[in-house]
Design an enzyme around this catalytic site. Structure first.
Site, PDB file in Angstrom:
ATOM      1  N   PRO A  39       0.821  -1.224   0.000  1.00  0.00           N
ATOM      2  CA  PRO A  39       0.000   0.000   0.000  1.00  0.00           C
ATOM      3  C   PRO A  39       0.852   1.269   0.000  1.00  0.00           C
ATOM      4  CG  PRO A  39      -0.714  -1.532   1.731  1.00  0.00           C
ATOM      5  CD  PRO A  39       0.590  -2.040   1.204  1.00  0.00           C
ATOM      6  N   GLU A  41       3.486  -8.268   8.591  1.00  0.00           N
ATOM      7  CA  GLU A  41       3.549  -6.797   8.557  1.00  0.00           C
ATOM      8  C   GLU A  41       4.430  -6.290   7.425  1.00  0.00           C
ATOM      9  OE1 GLU A  41       1.695  -6.893  12.471  1.00  0.00           O
ATOM     10  OE2 GLU A  41       2.134  -8.120  10.763  1.00  0.00           O
ATOM     11  N   ARG A  68      -1.411  -9.788 -20.622  1.00  0.00           N
ATOM     12  CA  ARG A  68      -2.303  -9.624 -21.771  1.00  0.00           C
ATOM     13  C   ARG A  68      -1.731  -8.675 -22.819  1.00  0.00           C
ATOM     14  NH1 ARG A  68      -5.230  -5.102 -21.738  1.00  0.00           N
ATOM     15  NH2 ARG A  68      -7.051  -5.870 -22.820  1.00  0.00           N
ATOM     16  N   ASP A 106      -8.554  -0.871 -25.753  1.00  0.00           N
ATOM     17  CA  ASP A 106      -8.718  -0.772 -24.307  1.00  0.00           C
ATOM     18  C   ASP A 106      -9.200   0.600 -23.902  1.00  0.00           C
ATOM     19  OD1 ASP A 106      -7.880  -3.276 -23.976  1.00  0.00           O
ATOM     20  OD2 ASP A 106      -5.919  -2.793 -23.138  1.00  0.00           O
TER      21      ASP A 106
END
Ligand code: 9WO
Length: 258
Positions: free
Chosen positions: A89, A116, A154, A169
């Site tokens: 994160p 952690e 992809r 896309d």
């Protein structure tokens, strides 16, 4: 290209990479995904991969030693240098531009943390780039790695057929995608827009561009602000806005007021 994944859950990451377009890319040898489990490189009787966090407090940290041994084996398994990505994160947000940059590399390695996280000294010495797939906390980096493998896999040459071509896309234009319809033309849930049935391909292209512009304006104005529109796009967006406001502001998907 080759993607090496260092993870305590190799079966999960492999299973994610075996389905759909990306699984087919692997079978076509356009993409090679290999996994490395630090537990296989732990040397003690219990095959320990985690230790108590220095400074105290709850939780465990992934130990340097098993990771260093796993990385040594991983790096030695192929001659190309690996660009190492840590999923967390705290990373920079994964965007289509970053996906495209990764997809051009011959080899990347994805490090998945658990507990952690990973000892900061290992990250400082072995990681080239830290990436986040979004502002939420998961229980480990594996889902992030699966997202990177899918988005990057992809894009390998030959992975997509013409219909799926990456030029189509949503993000290749910097706009959101237009709505899509299939038969039946008339359904209890509504009609297919007539322009899509009349065979005028220039009109269809304009309608799709107008919908893409309109949806981006409604849902992701931040994306529009980053993009200079040409004269045609400005006119189509103006048309969309006029019709939208005249209709009393109905959402494109639900036909309800947003
Ligand atoms: C867990 C935890 C438990 C108690 C106190 C503090 C704590 N911090 C964390 C934590 O952040 N764990 C992370 C789990 C460590 C790195 C791997 N993990 C992870 C990766 N969670 N979420 C991601 C992630 C990866 C990519 N994009 C978004 C989220």
């Amino acid at each position: 290209m080759r993607i090496d994944v260092v993870t305590l859950f190799p079966d999960f990451v492999r299973a994610c990479a075996e389905v759909g377009v990306v699984g087919r890319a692997q079978r076509r040898k356009l993409l090679q995904v290999e996994t490395w489990n630090p537990r296989d490189y732990a040397t003690d009787h219990y095959r320990t991969v985690d230790g108590r966090t220095c400074g105290g407090g709850p939780g465990m940290v992934m130990l340097i030693e098993p990771l260093r041994a796993a990385f040594k084996a991983m790096r030695a398994a192929a001659p190309e240098p690996a660009h190492v990505v840590y999923l967390s994160p705290q990373g920079a947000r994964l965007t289509q531009d970053r996906v495209e940059a990764l997809a051009k590399r011959p080899r990347i390695a994805l490090l998945c943390g658990r507990y952690e996280g990973v000892d900061a000294r290992f990250l400082a010495h072995e990681v080239d780039e830290e990436l986040s797939i979004g502002d939420y906390v998961l229980s480990g980096g594996e889902l992030g790695a699966a997202v990177v493998i899918d988005a990057v896999g992809r894009l390998q040459d030959g992975a997509l057929n013409d219909a799926q071509s990456a030029e189509q896309d949503s993000f290749s234009t910097g706009l959101l995608d237009c709505p899509h319809y299939a038969k039946p033309v008339s359904d209890a849930y509504g009609e297919v827009p007539p322009v899509l049935l009349a065979g005028d391909h220039a009109a269809i292209r304009r309608w799709r561009l107008k919908q893409a512009l309109g949806r981006t304006w409604l849902r992701r104005p931040d994306l529009l602000a980053q993009r200079a529109l040409d004269a045609e796009s400005r006119a189509l967006l103006e048309e969309f806005r006029r019709e939208y406001l005249a209709a009393g502001g109905l959402d494109a998907t639900t036909d309800r007021r947003p």
